[in-house]
Design a protein around this motif. Sequence first.
Motif, PDB file in Angstrom:
ATOM      1  N   PRO A   1       0.809  -1.234   0.000  1.00 29.89           N
ATOM      2  CA  PRO A   1       0.000   0.000   0.000  1.00 29.89           C
ATOM      3  C   PRO A   1       0.837   1.276   0.000  1.00 29.89           C
ATOM      4  CG  PRO A   1      -0.019  -1.014   2.174  1.00 29.89           C
ATOM      5  CD  PRO A   1       0.657  -1.993   1.256  1.00 29.89           C
ATOM      6  N   ARG A   2       2.123   1.174   0.336  1.00 30.01           N
ATOM      7  CA  ARG A   2       2.973   2.366   0.444  1.00 30.01           C
ATOM      8  C   ARG A   2       3.834   2.598  -0.796  1.00 30.01           C
ATOM      9  NH1 ARG A   2       3.059  -0.322   5.307  1.00 30.01           N
ATOM     10  NH2 ARG A   2       2.227   0.828   7.103  1.00 30.01           N
ATOM     11  N   GLN A   3       3.647   1.778  -1.811  1.00 32.06           N
ATOM     12  CA  GLN A   3       4.515   1.862  -2.990  1.00 32.06           C
ATOM     13  C   GLN A   3       3.675   2.111  -4.239  1.00 32.06           C
ATOM     14  OE1 GLN A   3       6.729  -1.771  -3.969  1.00 32.06           O
ATOM     15  NE2 GLN A   3       8.607  -0.571  -4.031  1.00 32.06           N
ATOM     16  N   ARG A   4       4.166   2.975  -5.109  1.00 33.00           N
ATOM     17  CA  ARG A   4       3.455   3.233  -6.364  1.00 33.00           C
ATOM     18  C   ARG A   4       3.432   1.973  -7.224  1.00 33.00           C
ATOM     19  NH1 ARG A   4       2.700   8.838  -6.949  1.00 33.00           N
ATOM     20  NH2 ARG A   4       4.142  10.079  -5.684  1.00 33.00           N
ATOM     21  N   ILE A   5       2.417   1.886  -8.074  1.00 35.99           N
ATOM     22  CA  ILE A   5       2.212   0.698  -8.902  1.00 35.99           C
ATOM     23  C   ILE A   5       3.418   0.435  -9.804  1.00 35.99           C
ATOM     24  CG2 ILE A   5       0.809  -0.289 -10.746  1.00 35.99           C
ATOM     25  CD1 ILE A   5      -0.511  -0.248  -7.912  1.00 35.99           C
ATOM     26  N   ALA A   6       3.978   1.470 -10.418  1.00 41.45           N
ATOM     27  CA  ALA A   6       5.109   1.290 -11.326  1.00 41.45           C
ATOM     28  C   ALA A   6       6.288   0.619 -10.617  1.00 41.45           C
ATOM     29  CB  ALA A   6       5.542   2.629 -11.915  1.00 41.45           C
ATOM     30  N   ALA A   7       6.547   1.051  -9.381  1.00 42.24           N
ATOM     31  CA  ALA A   7       7.650   0.458  -8.625  1.00 42.24           C
ATOM     32  C   ALA A   7       7.383  -1.010  -8.310  1.00 42.24           C
ATOM     33  CB  ALA A   7       7.872   1.238  -7.338  1.00 42.24           C
ATOM     34  N   GLN A   8       6.126  -1.351  -8.072  1.00 41.28           N
ATOM     35  CA  GLN A   8       5.786  -2.737  -7.751  1.00 41.28           C
ATOM     36  C   GLN A   8       5.887  -3.648  -8.977  1.00 41.28           C
ATOM     37  OE1 GLN A   8       2.759  -3.485  -4.758  1.00 41.28           O
ATOM     38  NE2 GLN A   8       2.276  -1.297  -4.714  1.00 41.28           N
ATOM     39  N   LEU A   9       5.661  -3.088 -10.157  1.00 43.14           N
ATOM     40  CA  LEU A   9       5.846  -3.863 -11.385  1.00 43.14           C
ATOM     41  C   LEU A   9       7.320  -3.952 -11.760  1.00 43.14           C
ATOM     42  CD1 LEU A   9       2.907  -2.696 -13.684  1.00 43.14           C
ATOM     43  CD2 LEU A   9       3.205  -4.914 -12.608  1.00 43.14           C
TER      44      LEU A   9
ATOM     45  N   ARG B   1      -0.893  -4.058 -21.470  1.00 47.63           N
ATOM     46  CA  ARG B   1      -1.276  -5.423 -21.826  1.00 47.63           C
ATOM     47  C   ARG B   1      -2.399  -5.964 -20.951  1.00 47.63           C
ATOM     48  NH1 ARG B   1       3.085 -10.029 -23.667  1.00 47.63           N
ATOM     49  NH2 ARG B   1       1.564 -11.555 -24.397  1.00 47.63           N
ATOM     50  N   VAL B   2      -2.478  -5.455 -19.722  1.00 44.61           N
ATOM     51  CA  VAL B   2      -3.580  -5.887 -18.855  1.00 44.61           C
ATOM     52  C   VAL B   2      -4.737  -4.884 -18.861  1.00 44.61           C
ATOM     53  CG1 VAL B   2      -2.073  -7.260 -17.370  1.00 44.61           C
ATOM     54  CG2 VAL B   2      -2.559  -4.870 -16.765  1.00 44.61           C
ATOM     55  N   GLY B   3      -4.713  -3.955 -19.809  1.00 46.85           N
ATOM     56  CA  GLY B   3      -5.843  -3.063 -19.999  1.00 46.85           C
ATOM     57  C   GLY B   3      -5.861  -1.838 -19.122  1.00 46.85           C
ATOM     58  N   LEU B   4      -4.673  -1.369 -18.694  1.00 44.85           N
ATOM     59  CA  LEU B   4      -4.599  -0.178 -17.850  1.00 44.85           C
ATOM     60  C   LEU B   4      -3.744   0.888 -18.529  1.00 44.85           C
ATOM     61  CD1 LEU B   4      -3.959  -1.870 -14.381  1.00 44.85           C
ATOM     62  CD2 LEU B   4      -6.102  -0.832 -15.173  1.00 44.85           C
ATOM     63  N   PRO B   5      -4.074   2.157 -18.368  1.00 49.04           N
ATOM     64  CA  PRO B   5      -3.242   3.225 -18.933  1.00 49.04           C
ATOM     65  C   PRO B   5      -1.943   3.375 -18.149  1.00 49.04           C
ATOM     66  CG  PRO B   5      -5.025   4.163 -17.642  1.00 49.04           C
ATOM     67  CD  PRO B   5      -5.283   2.689 -17.703  1.00 49.04           C
ATOM     68  N   ALA B   6      -0.928   3.901 -18.808  1.00 48.63           N
ATOM     69  CA  ALA B   6       0.375   4.069 -18.173  1.00 48.63           C
ATOM     70  C   ALA B   6       0.303   4.940 -16.928  1.00 48.63           C
ATOM     71  CB  ALA B   6       1.374   4.659 -19.172  1.00 48.63           C
ATOM     72  N   ALA B   7      -0.644   5.861 -16.892  1.00 47.48           N
ATOM     73  CA  ALA B   7      -0.773   6.771 -15.751  1.00 47.48           C
ATOM     74  C   ALA B   7      -1.055   6.038 -14.447  1.00 47.48           C
ATOM     75  CB  ALA B   7      -1.878   7.792 -16.018  1.00 47.48           C
ATOM     76  N   VAL B   8      -1.596   4.827 -14.534  1.00 49.57           N
ATOM     77  CA  VAL B   8      -1.869   4.036 -13.334  1.00 49.57           C
ATOM     78  C   VAL B   8      -0.574   3.746 -12.569  1.00 49.57           C
ATOM     79  CG1 VAL B   8      -2.570   1.715 -12.561  1.00 49.57           C
ATOM     80  CG2 VAL B   8      -4.033   3.023 -14.110  1.00 49.57           C
ATOM     81  N   GLY B   9       0.533   3.704 -13.290  1.00 47.88           N
ATOM     82  CA  GLY B   9       1.813   3.411 -12.650  1.00 47.88           C
ATOM     83  C   GLY B   9       2.194   4.395 -11.562  1.00 47.88           C
ATOM     84  N   GLN B  10       1.670   5.616 -11.621  1.00 45.84           N
ATOM     85  CA  GLN B  10       2.012   6.630 -10.631  1.00 45.84           C
ATOM     86  C   GLN B  10       1.017   6.676  -9.461  1.00 45.84           C
ATOM     87  OE1 GLN B  10       4.987   8.018 -10.883  1.00 45.84           O
ATOM     88  NE2 GLN B  10       5.088   6.674 -12.679  1.00 45.84           N
ATOM     89  N   ARG B  11       0.087   5.765  -9.447  1.00 49.45           N
ATOM     90  CA  ARG B  11      -0.902   5.724  -8.364  1.00 49.45           C
ATOM     91  C   ARG B  11      -0.513   4.684  -7.311  1.00 49.45           C
ATOM     92  NH1 ARG B  11      -6.443   5.601 -12.027  1.00 49.45           N
ATOM     93  NH2 ARG B  11      -6.007   7.475 -13.248  1.00 49.45           N
ATOM     94  N   TYR B  12      -1.211   4.769  -6.177  1.00 44.28           N
ATOM     95  CA  TYR B  12      -1.055   3.800  -5.102  1.00 44.28           C
ATOM     96  C   TYR B  12      -2.247   2.830  -5.142  1.00 44.28           C
ATOM     97  CZ  TYR B  12       2.576   6.830  -3.168  1.00 44.28           C
ATOM     98  OH  TYR B  12       3.726   7.558  -2.985  1.00 44.28           O
ATOM     99  N   PRO B  13      -2.090   1.626  -4.577  1.00 41.94           N
ATOM    100  CA  PRO B  13      -3.177   0.641  -4.654  1.00 41.94           C
ATOM    101  C   PRO B  13      -4.531   1.152  -4.180  1.00 41.94           C
ATOM    102  CG  PRO B  13      -1.176  -0.436  -3.906  1.00 41.94           C
ATOM    103  CD  PRO B  13      -0.869   1.039  -3.987  1.00 41.94           C
ATOM    104  N   HIS B  14      -4.572   1.960  -3.123  1.00 43.99           N
ATOM    105  CA  HIS B  14      -5.862   2.414  -2.597  1.00 43.99           C
ATOM    106  C   HIS B  14      -6.573   3.369  -3.551  1.00 43.99           C
ATOM    107  CE1 HIS B  14      -3.439   5.937  -1.327  1.00 43.99           C
ATOM    108  NE2 HIS B  14      -4.590   6.600  -1.434  1.00 43.99           N
TER     109      HIS B  14
END
Length: 252
Positions: free
Chosen positions: A99-107, A130-143
């Motif tokens: 929950p404390r890490q951005r999505i891009a870092a987790q990938l 490839r999983v149907g998400l925009p690149a901008a999701v990488g800068q978000r957090y899971p919550h």
Amino acid sequence: MADALALEMREVQFAYGEGPDAVDRVSLSLAAGQALGLVGESGCGKSTIARLACGLLKARQGQVRVGGLDAGQRSASTRLPLARAVQMVFQDPYGSLNPRQRIAAQLAEPLRLHGQGERLEHRVDEWLERVGLPAAVGQRYPHELSGGQRQRVAIARAVAVQPRLLVCDEPVSALDVSVQAQILNLLKDLRQSMGLACLFISHDLRVVRYMADQIAVMQQGRIVEQAQTDQLWSAPEHSYTQQLMASLPPDL
């Protein structure tokens, strides 16, 4: 090792503490590209099988091999190759993400760990797409994501290292009904396009019928029946399988 089965279990037994066997002399095999569905009521041992296949639990007796690797080995030399060979998608996508890490870092983390660190930012964006998400999701957090979006991220992280075997343990049961079909279609498309073997675990026979080439039915720690999906659906042999089928709505 290239010709090794994606998953091979031989006479596997496992118990939690001093309790009865949660898995009792189970044997399963899964070739590259195949999808095996594992069904049964809650508490029958399905999730234990998933954790044994991933090396998260060690069998008390018997052998578990993934792509020719001993899943029961805990040595430093086998840990990384096993993590590359088998990945798991859990029921709760929020619980499997930091929950404390951005999505891009987790990938990026598993890609770097498994020697795929070149052009890392581009690779992360590719997998999100490839999983149907925009690149901008990488800068978000899971919550900040919906349940379906979080599960898509979890799937991307699992398949990005290109495992031999993907273990899916009730991957849609925590999601809204409207999202479940989308996630199932994504998993099916990825499995077929990447040639992944898949152990798909669910209590829902309808889901397993859609996802799997073969179905194994589990009751009280044992496999009581296994057959090709169409064969089991049209002519279930074991009384427990017949009971599960009889519990389905009549229009299915």
